[in-house]
Design an enzyme around this catalytic site. Structure first.
Site, PDB file in Angstrom:
ATOM      1  N   HIS A 172      11.404 -30.803 -35.656  1.00  0.00           N
ATOM      2  CA  HIS A 172      12.522 -30.036 -35.110  1.00  0.00           C
ATOM      3  C   HIS A 172      13.247 -29.376 -36.268  1.00  0.00           C
ATOM      4  O   HIS A 172      13.633 -30.049 -37.223  1.00  0.00           O
ATOM      5  CB  HIS A 172      13.422 -30.957 -34.279  1.00  0.00           C
ATOM      6  CG  HIS A 172      12.711 -31.441 -33.050  1.00  0.00           C
ATOM      7  ND1 HIS A 172      12.021 -32.624 -33.020  1.00  0.00           N
ATOM      8  CD2 HIS A 172      12.512 -30.842 -31.845  1.00  0.00           C
ATOM      9  CE1 HIS A 172      11.443 -32.758 -31.833  1.00  0.00           C
ATOM     10  NE2 HIS A 172      11.720 -31.692 -31.102  1.00  0.00           N
ATOM     11  N   HIS A 228      11.563 -26.344 -31.804  1.00  0.00           N
ATOM     12  CA  HIS A 228      10.630 -27.468 -31.670  1.00  0.00           C
ATOM     13  C   HIS A 228       9.266 -26.901 -32.029  1.00  0.00           C
ATOM     14  O   HIS A 228       8.901 -25.845 -31.517  1.00  0.00           O
ATOM     15  CB  HIS A 228      10.497 -27.953 -30.221  1.00  0.00           C
ATOM     16  CG  HIS A 228      11.774 -28.239 -29.521  1.00  0.00           C
ATOM     17  ND1 HIS A 228      12.069 -29.483 -29.046  1.00  0.00           N
ATOM     18  CD2 HIS A 228      12.817 -27.451 -29.163  1.00  0.00           C
ATOM     19  CE1 HIS A 228      13.235 -29.456 -28.418  1.00  0.00           C
ATOM     20  NE2 HIS A 228      13.705 -28.222 -28.479  1.00  0.00           N
ATOM     21  N   LYS A 243       8.931 -20.115 -25.420  1.00  0.00           N
ATOM     22  CA  LYS A 243       8.087 -20.699 -26.454  1.00  0.00           C
ATOM     23  C   LYS A 243       6.844 -19.859 -26.701  1.00  0.00           C
ATOM     24  O   LYS A 243       6.427 -19.077 -25.846  1.00  0.00           O
ATOM     25  CB  LYS A 243       7.690 -22.116 -26.083  1.00  0.00           C
ATOM     26  CG  LYS A 243       6.997 -22.209 -24.747  1.00  0.00           C
ATOM     27  CD  LYS A 243       6.608 -23.643 -24.436  1.00  0.00           C
ATOM     28  CE  LYS A 243       5.927 -23.734 -23.090  1.00  0.00           C
ATOM     29  NZ  LYS A 243       5.233 -24.958 -22.826  1.00  0.00           N
ATOM     30  N   CYS A 288      12.504 -35.050 -29.392  1.00  0.00           N
ATOM     31  CA  CYS A 288      13.659 -34.207 -29.731  1.00  0.00           C
ATOM     32  C   CYS A 288      14.967 -34.997 -29.730  1.00  0.00           C
ATOM     33  O   CYS A 288      15.744 -34.878 -30.689  1.00  0.00           O
ATOM     34  CB  CYS A 288      13.773 -33.020 -28.799  1.00  0.00           C
ATOM     35  SG  CYS A 288      12.313 -32.647 -27.863  1.00  0.00           S
ATOM     36  N   ASP A 342       4.943 -33.517 -34.775  1.00  0.00           N
ATOM     37  CA  ASP A 342       6.164 -32.877 -34.278  1.00  0.00           C
ATOM     38  C   ASP A 342       7.140 -32.555 -35.408  1.00  0.00           C
ATOM     39  O   ASP A 342       7.124 -33.200 -36.465  1.00  0.00           O
ATOM     40  CB  ASP A 342       6.841 -33.848 -33.288  1.00  0.00           C
ATOM     41  CG  ASP A 342       7.781 -33.130 -32.345  1.00  0.00           C
ATOM     42  OD1 ASP A 342       7.840 -31.882 -32.393  1.00  0.00           O
ATOM     43  OD2 ASP A 342       8.467 -33.820 -31.557  1.00  0.00           O
ATOM     44  N   GLN A 379       2.269 -36.778 -31.423  1.00  0.00           N
ATOM     45  CA  GLN A 379       2.563 -35.386 -31.776  1.00  0.00           C
ATOM     46  C   GLN A 379       2.721 -35.212 -33.273  1.00  0.00           C
ATOM     47  O   GLN A 379       3.246 -36.080 -33.959  1.00  0.00           O
ATOM     48  CB  GLN A 379       3.881 -34.939 -31.133  1.00  0.00           C
ATOM     49  CG  GLN A 379       3.798 -34.620 -29.675  1.00  0.00           C
ATOM     50  CD  GLN A 379       5.001 -33.796 -29.208  1.00  0.00           C
ATOM     51  OE1 GLN A 379       5.445 -32.869 -29.880  1.00  0.00           O
ATOM     52  NE2 GLN A 379       5.529 -34.145 -28.059  1.00  0.00           N
ATOM     53  N   ARG A 393       3.455 -39.863 -21.559  1.00  0.00           N
ATOM     54  CA  ARG A 393       3.757 -38.974 -20.444  1.00  0.00           C
ATOM     55  C   ARG A 393       2.950 -39.381 -19.240  1.00  0.00           C
ATOM     56  O   ARG A 393       1.797 -39.794 -19.371  1.00  0.00           O
ATOM     57  CB  ARG A 393       3.413 -37.527 -20.799  1.00  0.00           C
ATOM     58  CG  ARG A 393       4.344 -36.969 -21.834  1.00  0.00           C
ATOM     59  CD  ARG A 393       4.144 -35.495 -22.058  1.00  0.00           C
ATOM     60  NE  ARG A 393       4.961 -35.101 -23.200  1.00  0.00           N
ATOM     61  CZ  ARG A 393       4.949 -33.920 -23.765  1.00  0.00           C
ATOM     62  NH1 ARG A 393       4.153 -32.979 -23.292  1.00  0.00           N
ATOM     63  NH2 ARG A 393       5.726 -33.650 -24.803  1.00  0.00           N
TER      64      ARG A 393
END
Ligand code: TSB
Ligand code: ZN
Length: 583
Positions: free
Chosen positions: A328, A458, A412, A277, A326, A324, A306
């Protein structure tokens, strides 16, 4: 699989069996000390301090034998209510029970203990009447488990088991467990050469082998195509950032325990990024935006790191280095509902393509009492949570609410799935965020020429390529759809002497457009066919005299005994149809 926790009788039985296990352990290892022995969905476990002793495969039958002996002896299980003082006295030599007792409040809870023969355990109960009822049990597995789940504490030995009222129920459960183990993506991943791990690379850091890489590349292409059509713009950004970047985003304060420690290079202090992000916030902030430009959708197949507890990492499902799918999405406040709807729609679309049906929507909300974990702005939270509820209701989607599961920046929607082995995990996620754009001072110019702050969604549809691959391997038992399979077609001549030449021509014709193999080894037909089945190759082509004489192709699909014979042209059409609709 029988859900033991939800069944009163089975819960009682399994809980009592945990005590039986503890009693047997105490007989075999008199110095053993016991932490907790709860009932879980799959049965029970007990966490035990055995000093330096580490449980091995050989110990399990001996423990089971002792449990059987105690059960046969048939002692009654007797409950006694005691005062806190009595409890302290009774367990004065047991630091684990002392810890439990110290946190008990006599006013609120009745303290009780249960005795069976020579063994007494501090326990709330309830239990079955006598140990005789504990006949049909099995110890399933064992592992190390830190006391209270904290890696700073001592490692205890955890032994798992399960108990039923009848032999049939026990056998049925064991069969289901065996089937689940066969479906475990770690087993499939190894058998099909999809991924490997190596101590020299590290825990939770799988290496994708060529077969795995084919799957991943195709998943990337699949979702990239969908995202292109939906107006996403993809970027590439580094998988590190400075500590200051994560201080700006707030991750440093709220997410640090999930991050790898920082490293200094010259004057800069870097971290391996746990999320993308912040980078995407900077990409958005690189240009001025007008209200007409929004939504702006920035996507990336982004590698993150992580810190996951070493006991929690699992195959491709829970890793320390992940990629990911991912994005945004930067929207105006009036676009939140519409954009959220598009994300939910994409999730449903993708799950439909993969034929996934076993999943649950979970709306994760904040715990308003937890001021530490969540930023403090009641109005913002309420508004965001209601927006998500509204859209879900509009879709008529079944979901449940989970208090205290939200991210620190907003509520979320998660999609939860159940792996073959182990607890549920999240695949897709869509998270509303009113905070991050403010922290990065992002803006757009509204209709009146004033600066406004965008809202961010996200979202990750696959979650990570890692976890999604783990899940589809389990769902398909390794038989992937044609478009995704590492090897799509395996050509086997019935007899190398007469049919190999035709097979070679076929191979030449197919090899530029398909992932095809020719099995020209001098092995028996049956042997090659069986291998094609165990390798889960979707299409096995078998060429004999009839095919050579008439210019035909005969094939079998994975999991089918049926052979279909077609002309070469029709065979190509069959492949094309299967691949193009990606079903
Ligand atoms: C969606 N910032 C958001 C992103 O924009 C984010 O990082 N969300 S997340 O923390 O929920 O992670 C996204 C997805 O990654 C999760 O839904 C889950 O499917 C997957 N994931 C999380 N942790 C792991 C892990 N350790 N191993 C494999 N996949 C993981
Ligand atoms: Zn994010």
């Amino acid at each position: 699989m029988k859900k033991i926790l939800e069944d009163e009788r089975l819960s009682k039985l399994n809980h009592s069996c945990a005590h039986l296990l503890a009693q047997a352990i105490k007989h075999l290892y008199p110095d053993a000390k016991f932490w907790v022995g709860p009932v879980i969905e799959e049965g029970f476990y007990y966490d035990i301090d055995l000093g330096d002793k580490v449980i091995t495969e050989e110990d399990i039958p001996l423990i089971e034998k002792e449990m059987k002996k105690i059960s046969k002896d048939g002692k009654r299980i007797v409950r006694k209510e005691i005062s806190k003082e009595e409890a302290e006295e009774m367990f004065k030599d047991d630091p684990y029970k002392q810890d439990l007792i110290s946190r008990m409040n006599e006013e609120e809870t009745v303290i009780s203990c249960y005795t069976q023969g020579d063994f007494t355990d501090l326990c709330r109960g309830p239990h079955v009447e006598t140990v005789k009822e504990l006949k049909y049990f099995k110890l399933l597995k064992f592992s190390g488990a830190y006391w209270k789940g904290d890696a700073k504490n001592k490692m205890l030995q955890r032994i798992y088991g399960v108990c039923f009222d009848t032999e049939e129920d026990l056998q049925e459960c064991l069969k289901e467990l065996e089937e689940a183990a066969m479906r475990d993506h770690r087993k499939i991943g190894k058998n099909l050469n999809i991924f490997m791990s190596h101590d020299l690379v590290g825990k939770g850091m799988p290496l994708w082998l060529p077969n795995g890489a084919v799957i991943r590349k195709n998943l990337e292409n699949y979702i990239y195509e969908k995202e292109q059509k939906l107006g996403y713009k993809h970027v590439y950004t580094p998988c590190v950032g400075t500590v200051d970047l994560y201080k700006t985003s707030g991750h440093w304060d709220h997410y640090k325990e999930n991050m790898f420690p920082s490293m200094k290079v010259d004057e800069e202090e870097f971290v391996l990024r746990p999320m993308n992000c912040p980078h995407h916030m900077l990409v958005y902030g690189n240009e001025l935006h007008s209200y007409r430009d929004l939504p702006i959708r920035i996507g990336e197949f982004a590698t993150d790191f992580r810190y996951e507890a070493s006991g929690a990492v699992k195959g491709l499902e829970r890793v320390r280095c992940m990629c990911q799918n991912d994005a945004h999405l930067f929207v105006r406040p009036d676009q939140i509902g519409e954009e959220f709807k598009k994300v939910v729609s994409l999730i449903l679309d993708v799950y439909n393509d993969f034929g996934l049906k076993n999943y649950k929507f979970r709306l994760s909300l904040r715990d308003p009492e937890d001021k530490e974990k969540y930023f403090d702005d009641d109005e913002m939270w309420n508004e965001a949570e209601n927006k998500l509820r509204e859209v879900l209701n509009e879709f008529g989607i079944d979901y449940y609410e989970a208090i205290g599961e939200a991210a620190f920046y907003g509520p979320k929607l998660d999609v939860e799935v159940k792996p073959a082995v182990g607890p549920e995990v999240t695949l897709s996620t869509c998270q509303l965020d009113f905070l991050l754009p403010r922290r990065f001072e992002l803006s757009y110019i509204d209709r009146d020429g004033n600066k406004q702050v965008p809202v961010v969604l996200h979202r990750a549809i696959f979650g990570t390529f890692d976890r999604f691959t783990a899940f589809i391997l389990e769902e398909t038992k390794g038989v992937l759809p044609l478009w995704l399979s590492p090897t799509q077609i395996n050509i086997i001549p019935v007899n190398n002497e007469y049919h190999l030449e035709y097979c070679e021509k076929l191979f030449e014709n197919l090899k530029d457009n398909y992932r095809v193999e020719l099995d020209d080894r001098n092995e028996k037909l049956g042997y090659k066919m069986r291998e094609s089945v165990t390798r889960k190759i979707p299409v096995t082509v078998i060429i004999g005299q009839k095919e050579v004489d008439n210019n035909l192709v005969s094939y079998r699909e994975a999991g089918s005994e049926e052979t279909t014979t077609l002309s070469y042209e029709k065979f190509i059409k069959y492949l094309e149809d299967k691949i193009s609709n990606r079903k």
